[in-house]
Design a protein around this motif. Structure first.
Motif, PDB file in Angstrom:
ATOM      1  N   THR A 231     -73.661 -31.603  16.247  1.00  0.00           N
ATOM      2  CA  THR A 231     -72.353 -31.478  15.599  1.00  0.00           C
ATOM      3  C   THR A 231     -72.538 -31.253  14.106  1.00  0.00           C
ATOM      4  N   TRP A 232     -71.525 -30.617  13.507  1.00  0.00           N
ATOM      5  CA  TRP A 232     -71.499 -30.381  12.068  1.00  0.00           C
ATOM      6  C   TRP A 232     -70.096 -30.682  11.548  1.00  0.00           C
ATOM      7  N   ALA A 233     -70.010 -31.263  10.370  1.00  0.00           N
ATOM      8  CA  ALA A 233     -68.723 -31.446   9.700  1.00  0.00           C
ATOM      9  C   ALA A 233     -68.458 -30.235   8.812  1.00  0.00           C
ATOM     10  N   LEU A 234     -67.247 -29.715   8.840  1.00  0.00           N
ATOM     11  CA  LEU A 234     -66.899 -28.594   7.981  1.00  0.00           C
ATOM     12  C   LEU A 234     -67.047 -28.978   6.517  1.00  0.00           C
ATOM     13  N   ASN A 235     -67.604 -28.055   5.740  1.00  0.00           N
ATOM     14  CA  ASN A 235     -67.788 -28.318   4.318  1.00  0.00           C
ATOM     15  C   ASN A 235     -67.760 -27.013   3.536  1.00  0.00           C
ATOM     16  N   GLU A 236     -67.943 -27.096   2.240  1.00  0.00           N
ATOM     17  CA  GLU A 236     -67.878 -25.918   1.381  1.00  0.00           C
ATOM     18  C   GLU A 236     -68.930 -24.879   1.764  1.00  0.00           C
ATOM     19  N   THR A 237     -70.068 -25.334   2.290  1.00  0.00           N
ATOM     20  CA  THR A 237     -71.104 -24.406   2.723  1.00  0.00           C
ATOM     21  C   THR A 237     -70.586 -23.451   3.775  1.00  0.00           C
ATOM     22  N   HIS A 238     -69.811 -23.973   4.739  1.00  0.00           N
ATOM     23  CA  HIS A 238     -69.243 -23.111   5.773  1.00  0.00           C
ATOM     24  C   HIS A 238     -68.361 -22.026   5.172  1.00  0.00           C
ATOM     25  N   ARG A 239     -67.561 -22.382   4.178  1.00  0.00           N
ATOM     26  CA  ARG A 239     -66.609 -21.420   3.616  1.00  0.00           C
ATOM     27  C   ARG A 239     -67.306 -20.333   2.803  1.00  0.00           C
ATOM     28  N   HIS A 240     -68.469 -20.623   2.258  1.00  0.00           N
ATOM     29  CA  HIS A 240     -69.179 -19.662   1.409  1.00  0.00           C
ATOM     30  C   HIS A 240     -69.485 -18.386   2.197  1.00  0.00           C
ATOM     31  N   LEU A 241     -70.183 -18.494   3.323  1.00  0.00           N
ATOM     32  CA  LEU A 241     -70.505 -17.309   4.116  1.00  0.00           C
ATOM     33  C   LEU A 241     -69.247 -16.712   4.729  1.00  0.00           C
TER      34      LEU A 241
ATOM     35  N   LEU B 165     -59.085 -15.396   2.484  1.00  0.00           N
ATOM     36  CA  LEU B 165     -60.131 -16.370   2.191  1.00  0.00           C
ATOM     37  C   LEU B 165     -59.695 -17.736   2.700  1.00  0.00           C
ATOM     38  N   ILE B 166     -60.666 -18.529   3.123  1.00  0.00           N
ATOM     39  CA  ILE B 166     -60.395 -19.840   3.721  1.00  0.00           C
ATOM     40  C   ILE B 166     -60.720 -20.921   2.703  1.00  0.00           C
ATOM     41  N   GLN B 167     -59.781 -21.809   2.495  1.00  0.00           N
ATOM     42  CA  GLN B 167     -59.965 -22.886   1.540  1.00  0.00           C
ATOM     43  C   GLN B 167     -60.926 -23.943   2.091  1.00  0.00           C
ATOM     44  N   SER B 168     -61.468 -24.753   1.171  1.00  0.00           N
ATOM     45  CA  SER B 168     -62.358 -25.836   1.577  1.00  0.00           C
ATOM     46  C   SER B 168     -61.617 -26.770   2.524  1.00  0.00           C
ATOM     47  N   PRO B 169     -62.313 -27.311   3.525  1.00  0.00           N
ATOM     48  CA  PRO B 169     -61.649 -28.177   4.498  1.00  0.00           C
ATOM     49  C   PRO B 169     -61.128 -29.468   3.854  1.00  0.00           C
ATOM     50  N   GLN B 170     -60.041 -29.935   4.402  1.00  0.00           N
ATOM     51  CA  GLN B 170     -59.485 -31.206   3.994  1.00  0.00           C
ATOM     52  C   GLN B 170     -59.775 -32.258   5.054  1.00  0.00           C
ATOM     53  N   PRO B 171     -59.696 -33.534   4.726  1.00  0.00           N
ATOM     54  CA  PRO B 171     -59.925 -34.564   5.739  1.00  0.00           C
ATOM     55  C   PRO B 171     -59.044 -34.334   6.962  1.00  0.00           C
TER      56      PRO B 171
ATOM     57  N   ASN C 193     -66.176 -16.630   3.655  1.00  0.00           N
ATOM     58  CA  ASN C 193     -65.364 -15.857   2.718  1.00  0.00           C
ATOM     59  C   ASN C 193     -66.048 -14.569   2.281  1.00  0.00           C
ATOM     60  N   HIS C 194     -67.374 -14.541   2.220  1.00  0.00           N
ATOM     61  CA  HIS C 194     -68.068 -13.277   1.987  1.00  0.00           C
ATOM     62  C   HIS C 194     -67.721 -12.277   3.085  1.00  0.00           C
ATOM     63  N   ALA C 195     -67.753 -12.743   4.327  1.00  0.00           N
ATOM     64  CA  ALA C 195     -67.448 -11.868   5.450  1.00  0.00           C
ATOM     65  C   ALA C 195     -65.993 -11.430   5.441  1.00  0.00           C
ATOM     66  N   HIS C 196     -65.089 -12.360   5.129  1.00  0.00           N
ATOM     67  CA  HIS C 196     -63.668 -12.037   5.180  1.00  0.00           C
ATOM     68  C   HIS C 196     -63.266 -11.056   4.082  1.00  0.00           C
ATOM     69  N   ARG C 197     -63.950 -11.073   2.962  1.00  0.00           N
ATOM     70  CA  ARG C 197     -63.689 -10.056   1.947  1.00  0.00           C
ATOM     71  C   ARG C 197     -64.034  -8.668   2.486  1.00  0.00           C
ATOM     72  N   LEU C 198     -65.120  -8.575   3.229  1.00  0.00           N
ATOM     73  CA  LEU C 198     -65.522  -7.290   3.796  1.00  0.00           C
ATOM     74  C   LEU C 198     -64.523  -6.777   4.828  1.00  0.00           C
ATOM     75  N   LEU C 199     -63.902  -7.707   5.560  1.00  0.00           N
ATOM     76  CA  LEU C 199     -62.997  -7.337   6.645  1.00  0.00           C
ATOM     77  C   LEU C 199     -61.534  -7.283   6.219  1.00  0.00           C
ATOM     78  N   GLY C 200     -61.246  -7.745   5.006  1.00  0.00           N
ATOM     79  CA  GLY C 200     -59.861  -7.778   4.550  1.00  0.00           C
ATOM     80  C   GLY C 200     -59.075  -8.965   5.056  1.00  0.00           C
ATOM     81  N   TYR C 201     -59.761  -9.981   5.591  1.00  0.00           N
ATOM     82  CA  TYR C 201     -59.096 -11.189   6.063  1.00  0.00           C
ATOM     83  C   TYR C 201     -58.893 -12.163   4.898  1.00  0.00           C
TER      84      TYR C 201
END
Length: 281
Positions: free
Chosen positions: A248-258, A270-276, A260-268
């Motif tokens: 298992t993994w907890a969502l964190n800023e590391t997840h959003r880094h990659l 950007l995803i904000q950092s996860p909240q509790p 959001n790079h991908a979503h910029r390429l696709l026009g999707y």
């Protein structure tokens, strides 16, 4: 060569033998996304299978001929077969290839962007065939069999290894992880599909292609699946082959880094950092 959505004849070699290629392209506001990457992979597939690459006018002309391209977001599926002819497995020479295409409206699964996904390992092992590695050929029975291993809608994808136990991909997405601060993805020189989003990210980020078994994921700080249609899904749980336990993994800023790079390429978006409470593996 350009025939739109007409039915294939009974003797088409793509239908009989999987003798051909396909591309699945995200189309935004009438324009194909990562089009150059798709064309490059299609051209490489044609080179490997010795098919005639469609003329640029045939491919680019598609976008002017289908009214559905007025939809803001759609998916274009292209199928290129060797056509008819030959005797048994022996291909005709020269080949008269057939190009078919269909466009359908599309909406990505945004909840999986935000909350992440649970996936599982598959028991099926991919066969090793370097000549077909990377290209998107029509013979995808291994993926069909792997996807048939579960019916639980809570499981978003299945993780595949090759016959030597090396990580390759998911049934319809590529795999990425971060380990000791380094981004890594499986090397696809023996089997698997080299996705166009994967290629675009490799061209822009310091992602290392590696040969590794499933055990490497025990060291991963973050794990993702992605393709050029769905974008990037953070993985929050990887179940064992029997569908239980695992990592298992907890969502964190590391997840959003990659992601959001991908979503910029696709026009999707950007995803904000996860909240509790964003995700519970």
């Amino acid at each position: 060569m350009r025939d739109g959505d007409r039915a294939l004849p009974f003797d088409d070699r793509g239908l009989s033998y999987g003798d051909g290629l396909f591309e699945t392209v995200l189309v935004r506001d009438g324009k194909p996304v990562l089009w150059e990457e798709h064309l490059a992979r299609l051209e490489e597939g044609c080179r490997r299978l010795e098919l005639t690459m469609p003329k640029p006018a045939d491919l680019n002309g598609i976008f002017a001929n289908i009214p559905l391209f007025q939809q803001p977001l759609a998916v274009l599926k292209l199928i290129l077969t060797r056509g008819s002819g030959g005797r048994g497995y022996r291909p005709p020479w020269p080949s008269d290839c057939r190009l078919r295409y269909r466009l359908t409206p599309f909406s990505p699964d945004e909840e999986r962007w935000h909350r992440g996904v649970r996936i599982r390992r598959c028991s099926l092992r991919l066969g090793i065939q370097p000549r077909l590695a990377g290209i998107k050929h029509l013979n995808r029975l291994e993926n069909v069999l792997a996807r048939s291993e579960w019916n639980d809608d809570a499981i978003a994808e299945g993780l595949l290894c090759d016959s030597d136990g090396r990580l390759v991909e998911a049934t319809s997405m590529n795999l990425f992880w971060q380990r000791q601060g380094r981004l890594e993805t499986p090397r696809l020189d023996r089997c698997g599909v080299a996705g166009t989003l994967r290629q675009a990210l490799l061209d822009r980020l310091p992602i290392q292609e590696v040969n590794a078994g499933v055990a490497v994921l025990e060291e991963a700080e973050a794990l993702w699946l992605g393709n050029s249609v769905q974008g990037i899904w953070p993985v929050i749980a990887l179940n064992n082959i029997d569908g239980t336990g695992g990592l298992t993994w907890a969502l964190n800023e590391t997840h959003r880094h990659l992601q959001n790079h991908a979503h910029r390429l696709l026009g999707y978006p950007l995803i904000q950092s996860p909240q509790p409470g964003d995700a519970t593996p």
